[in-house]
Write a protein that holds these residues in place. Structure first.
Motif, PDB file in Angstrom:
ATOM      1  N   LYS A  86       0.952  -1.245   0.058  1.00  0.00           N
ATOM      2  CA  LYS A  86      -0.075  -0.022  -0.031  1.00  0.00           C
ATOM      3  C   LYS A  86       0.918   1.062   0.125  1.00  0.00           C
ATOM      4  O   LYS A  86       1.897   1.208   0.636  1.00  0.00           O
ATOM      5  N   TRP A  94      -4.101  -2.262   2.873  1.00  0.00           N
ATOM      6  CA  TRP A  94      -3.393  -3.186   1.871  1.00  0.00           C
ATOM      7  C   TRP A  94      -3.891  -4.011   1.052  1.00  0.00           C
ATOM      8  O   TRP A  94      -5.259  -4.312   0.982  1.00  0.00           O
ATOM      9  N   ASP A 143      -3.329  -1.824  -7.513  1.00  0.00           N
ATOM     10  CA  ASP A 143      -3.054  -1.501  -6.355  1.00  0.00           C
ATOM     11  C   ASP A 143      -2.149  -2.326  -5.576  1.00  0.00           C
ATOM     12  O   ASP A 143      -1.320  -1.908  -4.708  1.00  0.00           O
TER      13      ASP A 143
END
Length: 216
Positions: A86, A94, A143
């Protein structure tokens, strides 16, 4: 009547005095900053790094599903540091990377947002839900990547388009080739990512690799 007219003129002057006229060049620059880059091609960008960077990264970082899940329940930051990523700035959860091996106990293939539910520990219940497209929620693949930063993009629109491009790529190259019938009972192996939620939530995994085996 003349007195009324003078008052109206004076009031108009006050309104105009309180206004700020913005030059046309400033308006154009502000508008342009909010628009997506015309030369930006997220699909091409994803394709160029998929095999050389994305897959090796996931294969290195992903941990066994049960280990990642249990560690995340006990210590999210420890699990994230070992198996996820993250950004340092901002309040974001996360994104964890896992290797999920198990048996398909349910399949929803009627929806465009199709999924399979996977039993990873042999108890007959879903431990994880895996997205198999074509529509997929979230941007977990993007991500999870520590070499992708929002600061490298012109604006939020381009960053969002880049996240969606990962989903489109994996659907086109991997998930669209999966059968949609008779999935329940088959063995499955997945490498993918999910956004960490509460311990009570069943993880929603977006795969980068998926392999189907025979009936268990």
């Amino acid at each position: 009547m003349r007195w009324v007219g003078l008052v109206a003129v004076a009031a108009a002057g006050l309104v105009l005095a309180s206004c700020r006229f913005v030059p046309t060049s400033e308006v154009k620059s502000l508008t342009a900053a909010e628009q997506p880059d015309a030369g930006f091609d997220p699909d091409k960008m994803v394709a160029s790094i998929w095999s050389s960077k994305v897959l090796p990264y996931f294969e290195k970082k992903a941990g066994p599903f049960a280990e990642v899940r249990d560690l995340a329940a006990a210590s999210p930051d420890q699990a994230g540091a070992k198996f996820g990523y993250k950004p340092k700035s901002g309040e974001v959860p996360w994104t964890l990377m896992v290797r999920l091996d198990g048996v398909i106990v349910a399949a929803d293939t009627e929806s465009r947002a199709a999924t399979i539910s996977v039993d990873a520990i042999g108890h007959g219940k879903a431990d994880a839900i895996v997205q198999i497209g074509p529509a997929m929620r979230g941007t977990a693949i993007r991500d999870a990547l520590d070499f992708v930063s929002f600061n490298n993009f012109t604006n939020q629109i381009d960053f969002a388009r880049y996240g969606k491009a990962f989903n489109l790529y994996v659907d086109r190259e991997v998930l669209s080739k999966l059968p949609r019938d008779s999935l329940v009972g088959r063995k499955v192996s997945v490498i993918g990512a999910y956004t960490l939620g509460s311990p009570a939530e069943v993880p929603l995994v977006t795969p980068v690799e998926i392999n189907l085996g025979p009936k268990a």
